[in-house]
Design an enzyme around this catalytic site. Structure first.
Site, PDB file in Angstrom:
ATOM      1  N   ASP A 369       0.878  -1.167   0.000  1.00 31.73           N
ATOM      2  CA  ASP A 369       0.000   0.000   0.000  1.00 31.73           C
ATOM      3  C   ASP A 369       0.924   1.227   0.000  1.00 31.73           C
ATOM      4  O   ASP A 369       2.086   1.119   0.402  1.00 31.73           O
ATOM      5  CB  ASP A 369      -0.873  -0.052   1.256  1.00 31.73           C
ATOM      6  CG  ASP A 369      -1.609   1.251   1.500  1.00 31.73           C
ATOM      7  OD1 ASP A 369      -2.213   1.763   0.546  1.00 31.73           O
ATOM      8  OD2 ASP A 369      -1.556   1.759   2.637  1.00 31.73           O
ATOM      9  N   ASP A 563      -1.604  -0.675   5.930  1.00 30.40           N
ATOM     10  CA  ASP A 563      -1.853  -0.149   7.279  1.00 30.40           C
ATOM     11  C   ASP A 563      -3.259   0.399   7.475  1.00 30.40           C
ATOM     12  O   ASP A 563      -3.549   0.963   8.518  1.00 30.40           O
ATOM     13  CB  ASP A 563      -0.849   0.959   7.600  1.00 30.40           C
ATOM     14  CG  ASP A 563      -1.281   2.305   7.020  1.00 30.40           C
ATOM     15  OD1 ASP A 563      -1.726   2.327   5.858  1.00 30.40           O
ATOM     16  OD2 ASP A 563      -1.175   3.313   7.728  1.00 30.40           O
ATOM     17  N   ASP A 567      -7.427  -1.627   3.405  1.00 28.20           N
ATOM     18  CA  ASP A 567      -6.589  -2.749   2.983  1.00 28.20           C
ATOM     19  C   ASP A 567      -7.093  -4.102   3.488  1.00 28.20           C
ATOM     20  O   ASP A 567      -6.529  -5.137   3.138  1.00 28.20           O
ATOM     21  CB  ASP A 567      -5.150  -2.552   3.485  1.00 28.20           C
ATOM     22  CG  ASP A 567      -4.538  -1.268   2.964  1.00 28.20           C
ATOM     23  OD1 ASP A 567      -4.912  -0.862   1.848  1.00 28.20           O
ATOM     24  OD2 ASP A 567      -3.711  -0.672   3.668  1.00 28.20           O
TER      25      ASP A 567
END
Length: 666
Positions: A369, A563, A567
């Site tokens: 990410d 995080d 996600d």
């Protein structure tokens, strides 16, 4: 040349920027493994090894065993060898009682063929053919081997134990102006607690009074103290270093970060690696084969070989039993993985079980990410470009005044870059234009700050619509004044993280982000990432990870590092879910397979390196133990090896394997 996976153009840049990407990885691992290690080792109530209680019985055994070996002939020549029995039988019972008890208990439970059964049959058989020193020697050296195993486990647990030690013992709760010490479990959300210098913060909460520096090393592995002040969140397990803090509790103790970490560590052993499962199955078939082979060695040669005596071949069979004990494997392999988990924890990487160390070995694709993982998740002014007679300080001051009433993160980054005080009386007729920007009167002049679309809406002439990144354009009285570029700052070790993965042979590095194409392209270029996909919604990220999983190869695995709440579906779908943000996301600590407590992306490569070292050491132990045993089994059958060589082949191999397993901690 970067592989641009998602190629739709986003047109002119504007300052709308969705930069908060959080996750709530909600997949659970319900494997449970109960490892029965029934030998009676002396530990205190905390499970800590009590070395004094372990050594005293060994001293007592040696005080009987040493004179017995030195004066063996004299003792043997006493009436019915009673002197020999008086010394060696107590020594045998002292050294072997736990093995005998465990073997008996397992037989009653139907678990006949294990290492304790082999030890018991071999040593009782040795006593029966009057080989008392050998029988005691086998049990004594096995006990010494168990002690070294416990010391090794204690060492490998020490780094994890540091996490358990930060579990707070009490909280100072403020009741009617007075402080009262209470257990953290009894404190409710909304209560006010006071933490004095040197004390552990007992619960997660928000600072309502005071400022200080806190030691976060138990949570992050970082030794540098972190400054905290009014309004900031602090977590249970941090240690207050300086000022007195008044904290409003925001989470119950069971929901606090440290409670989740403690639970994670205590349950880490329940996730068994495939290699451990293989050895468990191997021992299940191996031990009966050894027992029946030994039985054949004892019975068949005297029947078919002329001159062969029963006592000689029974002795060889007993030697074979001792040599064949799978102690080196049974002990050192779980210890190797436990050392890997402990070694990772020492470096701020919490691995939820040895199975994830095994999976990391096969990772050939690492997906990141962007926001909060490769970048800080904090906006920063990176470029100021004045036009039409303005200079950089003037343009920044103008932007700060226009943005002074906005709480948007971009506005806050501009105010932080300016750093000066703003007279509110200079800013009048403040107006936020949704989706475009801000208009206000600054010293009786109409100023605007916002996206390229705002310039077009106000018909203000400007020379470039295709600027990269998040851009705030400024104009005064319909004359273009210039623009300011805002960027999410890269983490210091982000580029180093990608380079380290490539050096380790990871085939693909990929970035997934909800940001626009221009920003994603720039970040991928700066970091040397192989591929990226931009402007993704959470469901689109799942599709992206599905494609990567399908192309990872039969034996390849995909790791995802994120995080944010967005996600969650991706982490659930990846082969290994790695969470950045020990300080930022409770969901990460609770549910990710691996938690990187320092927020450093370079720890991803370090985790893979630890996993590879663990696997190497485990397989070294397996090959070494089986090879040595195969050699000594041959020597034992042909009568070359005695019971003393058998002791080396069993306990010696186990000790060497244990010492090798502890290397993973370094």
């Amino acid at each position: 040349m970067k592989q641009k996976v998602h190629s739709e153009s986003s047109g002119c840049s504007n300052c709308e920027h969705d930069h908060h990407e959080n996750h709530n990885h909600a997949h659970n691992h319900d494997e449970n493994h109960n490892h029965d290690h029934d030998h009676d080792h002396n530990h205190d109530g905390s499970g800590e090894l009590n070395l004094k209680n372990e050594i005293l019985p060994l001293v007592a055994i040696l005080s009987l065993y040493a004179p017995g070996v030195i004066f063996e002939n004299q003792l043997h020549n006493t009436f019915y060898s009673i002197g020999e029995y008086l010394l060696f039988i107590p020594a045998y019972l002292l050294s072997g009682w736990s093995v005998l008890k465990t073997a008996g208990r397992n037989i009653l439970k139907g678990r006949v063929f294990d290492e304790t059964f082999l030890m018991t049959v071999a040593t009782l058989g040795a006593i029966a053919i009057h080989k008392l020193p050998e029988a005691v020697g086998v049990m004594l050296f096995y006990k010494i081997g168990e002690l070294f195993q416990d010391i090794a486990v204690s060492r490998s647990r020490s780094s994890i134990k540091a996490l358990l030690e930060v579990r707070p013992d009490y909280a100072n709760i403020q009741i009617e102006g007075e402080l009262k010490k209470v257990p953290p479990e009894t404190v409710n959300i909304g209560d006010i607690i006071v933490v004095k210098p040197g004390e552990k913060i007992p619960l997660d909460g928000e600072i309502i009074d005071g400022n200080s520096q806190v030691d976060t090393s138990a949570l992050t592995g970082e030794s540098v103290p972190r400054s905290v002040r009014l309004g900031e969140t602090v977590l249970a397990g941090m240690i207050n270093k300086m000022g007195v803090l008044s904290i409003k509790v925001t989470k119950l103790f069971d929901d606090s970060s440290i409670a989740k970490i403690v639970d994670l560590v205590q349950n880490a052993k329940s996730k068994k690696a495939e290699t451990e499962k293989f050895i468990t199955k191997f021992a299940r078939y191996y031990t009966p084969i050894v027992v029946f082979t030994s039985l054949a060695v004892a019975i068949l040669p005297p029947l078919f070989i002329s001159g062969a005596t029963s006592s000689e071949w029974v002795y060889r069979a007993l030697i074979l039993l001792v040599i064949s004990c799978p102690c080196g494997l049974v002990i050192s392999i779980p210890l190797g993985y436990f050392g890997g988990v402990g070694g990772a924890a020492k470096r701020g990487i919490l691995v939820k079980g040895s199975t994830f160390l095994d999976t990391l070995n096969a990772v050939n694709t690492v997906v990141f990410d962007k926001t909060g993982t490769l970048t800080q998740g904090v906006f920063k002014v990176v470029e100021i470009v004045p036009k039409n007679g303005y200079n950089e300080p003037e343009l920044l001051q103008l932007a700060a005044k226009v943005e002074s009433h906005s709480n948007h993160p971009i506005a806050q980054s501009i105010l932080k870059a300016y750093g000066g005080k703003i007279d509110d009386s200079e800013v009048r007729d403040y107006e936020e234009i949704a989706g475009y920007g801000i208009k206000a009167k600054i010293e009786n002049r109409v100023a605007i700050a916002g996206s390229d679309r705002l310039l077009h809406r106000e018909n203000i002439a400007h020379d470039n619509c295709q600027l990269e990144g998040t851009v705030v354009h400024l104009a005064v009285d319909n004359i273009y004044a210039g623009y300011i570029v805002i960027a999410d700052e890269l983490k210091e070790d982000a580029r180093q993280a990608i380079q380290a993965l490539k050096r380790m042979g990871v085939e693909r590095t990929v970035m997934l982000t909800g940001d626009n194409q221009a920003i994603a392209s720039r970040i991928a270029e700066q970091l040397g990432i192989d591929a990226y996909e931009a402007e993704l919604l959470p469901e689109a990220k799942v599709n992206a990870i599905e494609k990567l999983l399908s192309t990872a190869g039969k034996h390849g695995k995909v790791a995802f590092v994120g995080d944010g709440i967005n996600d969650a579906p991706v982490i659930a779908r990846a082969d290994v879910g790695m969470a950045m943000g020990g300080l930022g996301s409770d969901a990460a600590i609770e549910t990710a397979d691996i938690v990187i407590m320092t927020d450093a992306p370079s720890k991803v490569a370090e985790a893979i390196q630890i996993a590879r070292k663990t696997r190497t050491i485990v397989w070294q132990n397996i090959i070494f133990a089986l090879a040595i045993k195969a050699v000594f089994i041959g020597l034992g059958i042909f009568g070359i090896a005695t019971m003393w060589e058998a002791v080396f082949a069993d306990v010696g191999v186990a000790l060497l394997a244990i010492f090798n397993a502890t290397r993973v901690m370094k």
